[in-house]
Design a protein around this motif. Structure first.
Motif, PDB file in Angstrom:
ATOM      1  N   LYS A 143      45.669  27.503  66.079  1.00  0.00           N
ATOM      2  CA  LYS A 143      44.951  26.456  66.794  1.00  0.00           C
ATOM      3  C   LYS A 143      44.117  25.630  65.813  1.00  0.00           C
ATOM      4  O   LYS A 143      43.334  26.184  65.047  1.00  0.00           O
ATOM      5  CB  LYS A 143      44.048  27.106  67.835  1.00  0.00           C
ATOM      6  N   PRO A 144      44.282  24.294  65.810  1.00  0.00           N
ATOM      7  CA  PRO A 144      43.445  23.484  64.920  1.00  0.00           C
ATOM      8  C   PRO A 144      41.993  23.550  65.366  1.00  0.00           C
ATOM      9  O   PRO A 144      41.703  23.738  66.541  1.00  0.00           O
ATOM     10  CB  PRO A 144      44.001  22.073  65.070  1.00  0.00           C
ATOM     11  N   TYR A 145      41.109  23.442  64.446  1.00  0.00           N
ATOM     12  CA  TYR A 145      39.693  23.409  64.779  1.00  0.00           C
ATOM     13  C   TYR A 145      39.064  22.209  64.106  1.00  0.00           C
ATOM     14  O   TYR A 145      39.621  21.625  63.197  1.00  0.00           O
ATOM     15  CB  TYR A 145      38.999  24.708  64.355  1.00  0.00           C
ATOM     16  N   SER A 146      37.898  21.865  64.580  1.00  0.00           N
ATOM     17  CA  SER A 146      37.215  20.695  64.032  1.00  0.00           C
ATOM     18  C   SER A 146      36.507  21.088  62.741  1.00  0.00           C
ATOM     19  O   SER A 146      35.634  21.943  62.733  1.00  0.00           O
ATOM     20  CB  SER A 146      36.206  20.175  65.056  1.00  0.00           C
ATOM     21  N   ARG A 147      36.912  20.471  61.646  1.00  0.00           N
ATOM     22  CA  ARG A 147      36.267  20.732  60.378  1.00  0.00           C
ATOM     23  C   ARG A 147      35.157  19.704  60.165  1.00  0.00           C
ATOM     24  O   ARG A 147      35.233  18.595  60.633  1.00  0.00           O
ATOM     25  CB  ARG A 147      37.292  20.671  59.252  1.00  0.00           C
ATOM     26  N   ARG A 154      46.794  23.351  58.727  1.00  0.00           N
ATOM     27  CA  ARG A 154      46.782  22.348  59.791  1.00  0.00           C
ATOM     28  C   ARG A 154      45.580  21.439  59.622  1.00  0.00           C
ATOM     29  O   ARG A 154      44.616  21.776  58.964  1.00  0.00           O
ATOM     30  CB  ARG A 154      46.717  23.025  61.160  1.00  0.00           C
ATOM     31  N   LYS A 155      45.685  20.287  60.279  1.00  0.00           N
ATOM     32  CA  LYS A 155      44.575  19.341  60.257  1.00  0.00           C
ATOM     33  C   LYS A 155      44.356  18.811  61.656  1.00  0.00           C
ATOM     34  O   LYS A 155      45.217  18.949  62.520  1.00  0.00           O
ATOM     35  CB  LYS A 155      44.847  18.203  59.285  1.00  0.00           C
ATOM     36  N   THR A 156      43.205  18.224  61.831  1.00  0.00           N
ATOM     37  CA  THR A 156      42.909  17.542  63.083  1.00  0.00           C
ATOM     38  C   THR A 156      43.096  16.049  62.849  1.00  0.00           C
ATOM     39  O   THR A 156      43.163  15.602  61.698  1.00  0.00           O
ATOM     40  CB  THR A 156      41.458  17.806  63.545  1.00  0.00           C
ATOM     41  N   PRO A 157      43.171  15.253  63.918  1.00  0.00           N
ATOM     42  CA  PRO A 157      43.291  13.804  63.729  1.00  0.00           C
ATOM     43  C   PRO A 157      42.136  13.203  62.916  1.00  0.00           C
ATOM     44  O   PRO A 157      42.296  12.170  62.285  1.00  0.00           O
ATOM     45  CB  PRO A 157      43.304  13.253  65.153  1.00  0.00           C
ATOM     46  N   ASP A 214      40.743  14.572  60.276  1.00  0.00           N
ATOM     47  CA  ASP A 214      40.808  14.948  58.869  1.00  0.00           C
ATOM     48  C   ASP A 214      41.580  13.907  58.060  1.00  0.00           C
ATOM     49  O   ASP A 214      42.586  13.381  58.522  1.00  0.00           O
ATOM     50  CB  ASP A 214      41.507  16.302  58.706  1.00  0.00           C
TER      51      ASP A 214
END
Length: 78
Positions: free
Chosen positions: A2-6, A59-62, A64
């Motif tokens: 699951k992607p998370y907010s970095r 993985r990345k979030t939008p 990133d």
């Protein structure tokens, strides 16, 4: 996975962890070793991370972006 907010702090911590690991492994030669591998700054860490993302290993979030790694140590010192 699951992607998370970095956050910017996560990028700082990652860059700092790589820096510390290099110092542990190579001591005062760490900069020379990293430079010989083509790693000259935190933007190069960003390239590595985003290559791992493209390879499906991370993985990345939008939100990133590769440029988030530019001059990370400069922003820590400010």
């Amino acid at each position: 996975m699951k992607p998370y907010s970095r956050t910017p702090r996560d990028r700082q911590e990652l860059c700092e962890a790589v820096r510390c690991y290099a110092l542990e492994q190579y001591g005062y030669m760490a900069k020379t070793v990293l430079n010989s591998w083509g790693i000259h700054g935190t933007s190069d860490f960003g390239e590595i991370v985003f290559n791992l993302i493209r390879a499906g290993q991370m993985r990345k979030t939008p939100a990133d972006a590769r440029v988030d790694f530019d001059n990370v140590f400069d922003s820590i010192r400010r």
